[in-house]
Design an enzyme around this catalytic site. Structure first.
Site, short mmCIF file in Angstrom:
data_model
loop_
_atom_site.label_atom_id
_atom_site.label_comp_id
_atom_site.label_asym_id
_atom_site.label_seq_id
_atom_site.Cartn_x
_atom_site.Cartn_y
_atom_site.Cartn_z
CG ASN A 81 13.58 16.68 -14.65
OD1 ASN A 81 13.44 16.84 -13.44
ND2 ASN A 81 13.46 17.64 -15.54
CE1 TYR A 93 -5.12 -8.01 -46.31
CE2 TYR A 93 -6.57 -7.21 -48.06
CZ TYR A 93 -5.54 -6.99 -47.15
OH TYR A 93 -4.94 -5.75 -47.08
CB SER A 106 14.74 21.97 -15.60
OG SER A 106 14.07 23.20 -15.74
CG HIS A 147 -1.70 -1.24 1.45
ND1 HIS A 147 -2.95 -1.45 0.94
CD2 HIS A 147 -1.35 -2.38 2.09
CE1 HIS A 147 -3.37 -2.66 1.30
NE2 HIS A 147 -2.41 -3.25 1.99
CD GLU A 181 9.66 11.97 -15.69
OE1 GLU A 181 8.69 12.72 -15.69
OE2 GLU A 181 10.84 12.39 -15.69
CE LYS A 216 12.60 19.70 -12.21
NZ LYS A 216 11.63 18.85 -11.60
N1 ARG Z 1 -1.02 -3.69 -48.55
C1 ARG Z 1 -1.86 -4.78 -48.24
C2 ARG Z 1 -1.86 -4.99 -46.74
O1 ARG Z 1 -0.97 -4.56 -46.12
C3 ARG Z 1 -1.38 -6.04 -48.87
C4 ARG Z 1 -2.44 -7.01 -49.17
C5 ARG Z 1 -3.38 -6.43 -50.16
N2 ARG Z 1 -4.28 -7.38 -50.69
C6 ARG Z 1 -5.36 -7.00 -51.37
N3 ARG Z 1 -6.09 -7.92 -51.83
N4 ARG Z 1 -5.66 -5.73 -51.53
O2 ARG Z 1 -2.76 -5.57 -46.16
#
Ligand code: ARG
Length: 459
Positions: free
Chosen positions: A285, A317, A277, A156, A290, A283
């Site tokens: 720092n 994708y 500083s 604590h 940080e 100072k």
């Molecule tokens: N620049 C794209 C990415 O980073 C690569 C893959 C793109 N594929 C596509 N079918 N547009 O994700």
């Protein structure tokens, strides 16, 4: 300018739209991995008789030239070519003519980008593991110097019980040991090849995915092509492990900041890791500590950002996934940099052993000892707690500490007290006696250092 995929388009894109869609400003970081993946792919295409040996040789030479140019810094990427993959393909056809167009046979940018990122992260995960070791070594070195240096231990943020400074430092050694283990473990799932998954469904060409996997040093291939191109778990695992590393560093940073304050004066950071500083001449720092504490935020942010990015995506994708890269790059840079800085700060800090030691005499953190003393002589612990609590109150009222209270006052509180309490109450005795496994007792700490060194040697 015509796009490499421009066949079915009737209108050329506008520059500002291109600029919005392009990833080349940041994914050029993947240039070496992209070429490495292509070299493996082209070798496989020839081995499977999909292209001729001669064509493969021409492509290989072209790619190697591009790699060389990249190393010389003489590649000029263009936003019109969208990303690293299309930029390199364009460089290649400029270099070797239409044969360059054969490189993309049986491959899509979707499995290509995934491959690049696996290669990139494998390399950097291993590098980060090395820097973790550096920081662990720095902790062990300081621990060896300070087995018998005493420091107040807190709960604590109130004085609790004194501990060995080495023991305190070694707590971070073990955190980093788990961090190392998490990264090591993530490599098992990361080191799998998506190459050859095509756009999403595989390919009609008789490719050999096992061969490219082997050439690229992967342990196996993704079993499912849809999974291969849409998986970003390996990045998330890396980012989660990184978030935890930063959390650990941030806690130590906080302690360094406190310890180097006027109020504590337990340590002094080397000038290299501190700043002055512009207005207050006195100072010094703890800026680096940080900053590390602050940078923890961006690493958490990248993790949350990628989790959020992926949560609603249908297979396979989606262009959203292009947004996976900057956070990953940033996390690599931030984690690696923070660990390195910390290793240096630990190595070079000076420890004010006298101040720490003096502080362990200026509190009531030996009170538990007194209660244990009575309990070991048969008094129920709760009762002992009460007796000692009253003695503490008595001391507070007199403005003294337990070691300053005369034996007569102790005897008045309980006849079980004897002269030997003054030895028991010494901070060094308090620490030395905590010899249970994993405790702060000097013998335990020495054992922990031996074990820690062994862990480092085994890696
Ligand atoms: N620049 C794209 C990415 O980073 C690569 C893959 C793109 N594929 C596509 N079918 N547009 O994700």
């Amino acid at each position: 300018m015509t796009k490499l995929w421009g066949g079915r388009f009737t209108k050329s894109a506008e520059e500002w739209v291109d600029a919005f869609g392009a990833s080349i400003p940041f994914d050029q970081e993947l240039v070496e991995e992209d070429i490495e993946g292509s070299l493996a792919h082209v070798k496989m295409l020839a081995a499977c008789n999909i292209i001729t040996e001669e064509e493969a040789e021409t492509i290989k030479n072209g790619l190697e030239k591009i790699l060389q140019k990249s190393k010389n810094g003489s590649l000029e990427y263009s936003v019109q070519n969208e990303d690293i993959h299309l930029n390199i393909e364009k460089f290649l056809t400029d270099e070797i003519g239409p044969t360059g167009g054969k490189l993309h046979t049986g491959r899509s940018r979707n499995d290509q980008v995934a491959t690049d990122m696996h290669l990139y992260l494998r390399k950097h995960t291993k590098e980060i593991m090395e820097v973790i070791k550096q920081m662990q070594q720095a902790l062990i070195n300081q621990a060896e110097n300070h087995v018998e240096t005493l420091i107040p231990g807190y709960t604590h943020l109130q004085r609790a019980q004194p501990v060995s400074f080495a023991h305190h430092l070694l707590a971070y050694f073990w955190m980093l040991e788990r961090d190392y283990g998490r990264l090591e473990d993530s490599l098992k799932r990361l080191n799998i090849s998506p190459l050859g998954a095509g756009a999403l469904a595989g390919t009609t060409f008789p490719i050999d995915r096992g061969y490219t996997a082997e050439l690229l040093g992967f342990d196996g291939i993704y079993e499912n092509s849809l999974d291969a191109v849409s998986d970003r778990d390996f990045i998330l695992e890396f980012m989660s492990a990184s978030a935890m590393i930063m959390m650990h560093l941030s806690r130590l940073a906080e302690e360094f900041i406190l310890w180097s304050s006027q109020e504590f004066q337990f340590i002094e950071l080397d000038d290299t890791f501190a700043t002055g500083s512009s207005i207050m001449p006195q100072k010094k720092n703890p800026d680096m500590a940080e900053l590390i504490r602050g940078k923890t935020g961006r690493v958490y942010g990248s993790l949350v950002s990628l989790l959020t990015l992926l949560k609603g995506l249908p297979l396979a994708y989606n262009k959203d996934m292009q947004e996976d890269k900057e956070g990953m790059f940033d996390t690599v840079t931030t984690v690696k940099g923070s660990l390195k800085i910390f290793a240096g700060m630990i190595d070079t800090m000076s420890v004010n052993t006298e101040v720490m030691e003096k502080e362990t005499h200026s509190d009531f953190s030996n009170a538990t000892e007194l209660a244990d003393y009575l309990a070991s002589k048969g008094m129920p612990f709760r009762e002992a707690h009460e007796v000692v609590g009253k003695l503490v109150l008595q001391c507070i009222q007199k403005g003294i500490f337990l070691l300053d209270l005369p034996l007569a006052d102790y005897k008045e509180a309980s006849s079980l007290f004897e002269e030997d309490i003054f030895e028991v109450l010494k901070p060094s005795t308090v620490v030395a006696r905590r010899n249970s496994a994993g405790g702060t007792g000097f013998e335990q700490v020495k054992k922990a250092i031996v074990l820690g060194k062994k862990k480092l040697e085994e890696k």
